[in-house]
Design an enzyme around this catalytic site. Structure first.
Site, short mmCIF file in Angstrom:
data_model
loop_
_atom_site.label_atom_id
_atom_site.label_comp_id
_atom_site.label_asym_id
_atom_site.label_seq_id
_atom_site.Cartn_x
_atom_site.Cartn_y
_atom_site.Cartn_z
N CYS A 135 42.47 -18.28 69.96
CA CYS A 135 43.56 -19.28 70.95
C CYS A 135 42.57 -19.55 72.01
CB CYS A 135 44.41 -18.88 71.35
SG CYS A 135 45.33 -19.02 72.75
N GLY B 154 52.61 -15.19 69.16
CA GLY B 154 51.71 -14.67 69.82
C GLY B 154 51.90 -13.65 70.53
C1 LIG Z 1 52.91 -25.17 71.78
C2 LIG Z 1 51.89 -24.06 71.08
C3 LIG Z 1 51.83 -22.40 71.37
C4 LIG Z 1 51.10 -22.33 69.67
N1 LIG Z 1 51.08 -21.03 69.80
C5 LIG Z 1 50.00 -20.20 68.87
C6 LIG Z 1 49.84 -18.50 68.87
O1 LIG Z 1 50.60 -17.91 69.98
N2 LIG Z 1 48.75 -17.82 68.45
C7 LIG Z 1 47.87 -18.90 67.56
O2 LIG Z 1 47.99 -18.12 66.40
N3 LIG Z 1 48.91 -19.99 67.85
C8 LIG Z 1 49.25 -20.37 68.02
N4 LIG Z 1 49.36 -21.92 68.08
C9 LIG Z 1 48.37 -22.39 67.14
C10 LIG Z 1 49.78 -23.47 65.58
O3 LIG Z 1 50.48 -21.56 64.73
C11 LIG Z 1 48.96 -23.76 65.29
O4 LIG Z 1 47.56 -23.06 64.02
C12 LIG Z 1 48.17 -25.18 64.91
O5 LIG Z 1 49.44 -25.76 66.46
C13 LIG Z 1 47.48 -25.90 63.81
O6 LIG Z 1 49.52 -26.41 63.32
P1 LIG Z 1 50.31 -27.73 64.06
O7 LIG Z 1 49.29 -28.92 63.65
O8 LIG Z 1 50.99 -28.15 62.14
O9 LIG Z 1 51.38 -27.29 64.71
C14 LIG Z 1 50.29 -22.52 69.23
C15 LIG Z 1 50.23 -24.15 68.62
C16 LIG Z 1 50.87 -24.89 69.51
C17 LIG Z 1 51.72 -26.66 69.18
#
Ligand SMILES: Cc1cc2nc3c(=O)[nH]c(=O)nc-3n(C[C@H](O)[C@H](O)[C@H](O)COP(=O)(O)O)c2cc1C
Length: 312
Positions: A139, A55
């Site tokens: 977020c 992001g």
């Molecule tokens: C460490 C971390 C940082 C993240 N940073 C962002 C971000 O900057 N912008 C965003 O839209 N989502 C962010 N997310 C959310 C992920 O893109 C995703 O929507 C969420 O982790 C669920 O998917 P997953 O279970 O496969 O991780 C972040 C997730 C994690 C774990």
């Protein structure tokens, strides 16, 4: 022994997501794949359907103080707070390294105000290396903006409508699961001009330490991600896919090809692999090859025919 499946023609994995033609439905999720290029040693990045970068905000941000990550059963809690290099450094230092990467690069943007979002969209509009915008209105780890926009249909629509006036690029609204009705929010951003929605972002959670009697995360609460959230993601993607006409990108707990296929089955036009990248940096590539194998084994000639084929 010959594998009969390997003789079948390569399945057509291409999908269309709001004006973006992707060679396959496997993307990487924002914040879990750096700025993309860090993962080049682990896989052929050009094989991916797309890369969503960390992001971006208008100015660099250090994020929240540590500790800001904690492991949980079947997942993790993070309160990174959108640490990032800022849009200018992204354009000057990161994006040029992604030129010629052979797959669409999607910029994820985050603002504290509606004006921040529109300024970011405007700044990225002239950049041919940015294929689409993913607007993070979800977020949970920042004090202002972010999820405040994503939990209220009219505020969500306001951000998307404003960004829409600033960009002709495909516009993906990234939605929060921390809502009562995902259908209401999805319809609101569709009405405001989003070309697609992506969901879910993390689910707000908390961890505490019995010894110190203090929260584990300095931010007190964080966002839960990983396998633990897949059932919630599946349910919400299914609901959103039935609520809107624009494509839905499924996110949440995808580790294997089967996880991704489940999202496609309930109606996701594409998926993003997130937390799994921390466990195995080649996870997204393995998800992709697994989908291809599944299609061969099941005589699915085009993944489009499989998408949304759930019988209820
Ligand atoms: C460490 C971390 C940082 C993240 N940073 C962002 C971000 O900057 N912008 C965003 O839209 N989502 C962010 N997310 C959310 C992920 O893109 C995703 O929507 C969420 O982790 C669920 O998917 P997953 O279970 O496969 O991780 C972040 C997730 C994690 C774990």
């Amino acid at each position: 022994m010959t594998d009969p499946a390997s003789d079948s023609p390569a399945p057509d994995l291409s999908v269309r997501v709001g004006g973006l033609l992707l060679k396959n439905p496997v993307l990487t999720a924002s914040g879990t794949f750096g700025y993309g290029i860090e993962f080049a040693p682990f896989m052929d990045l050009s094989a991916l359907g797309g890369i969503v970068v960390k992001g971006l905000s208008l100015t660099p941000s250090p994020g929240n103080p540590p500790p800001r990550v904690v492991e949980t059963p079947c997942g993790m809690l993070n309160a990174i707070g959108l640490e990032n290099v800022g849009v200018e450094a992204f354009l000057a230092e990161k994006l040029p390294k992604l030129a010629g990467v052979g797959t669409p690069v999607i910029a994820n943007i985050y603002g504290k105000t509606v004006e921040d979002y529109s300024a970011l969209a405007e700044r990225l509009e002239g950049e041919p290396g940015v294929a689409a915008l993913e607007v993070n209105i979800s977020c949970p780890n920042v004090k202002a903006g972010g999820v405040a926009f994503g939990v209220d249909p009219s505020a969500a629509a306001q951000v998307i409508a404003k960004v829409r006036t600033r960009t002709k690029k495909p516009l993906i609204a990234k939605l929060s699961p921390n809502v009562t009705s995902i259908a209401l929010i999805a319809r609101a951003v569709e009405g405001a001009g989003a070309d697609a929605v992506s969901l879910i972002n993390t689910i707000t959670g908390m961890a505490v330490d019995l010894a110190t009697r203090r929260p584990v995360l300095a931010n007190v609460t964080g966002g839960l991600s990983g396998p633990a959230i897949k059932p919630v993601g599946l349910r919400m993607v299914w609901e959103a896919a039935r609520a809107v006409k624009i494509p839905v990108i499924g996110i949440g707990g995808i580790v294997t090809a089967r996880d991704a296929l489940e999202y496609l089955l309930v109606g996701a036009a594409a998926v993003q692999v997130g937390t799994a990248n921390f466990v195995d940096p080649a996870a997204a590539f393995k998800v992709l090859t697994g989908i291809e194998g599944f299609c061969r084994e099941n005589n699915i000639r085009a993944i489009r025919d499989f998408i949304g084929s759930l019988e209820v």
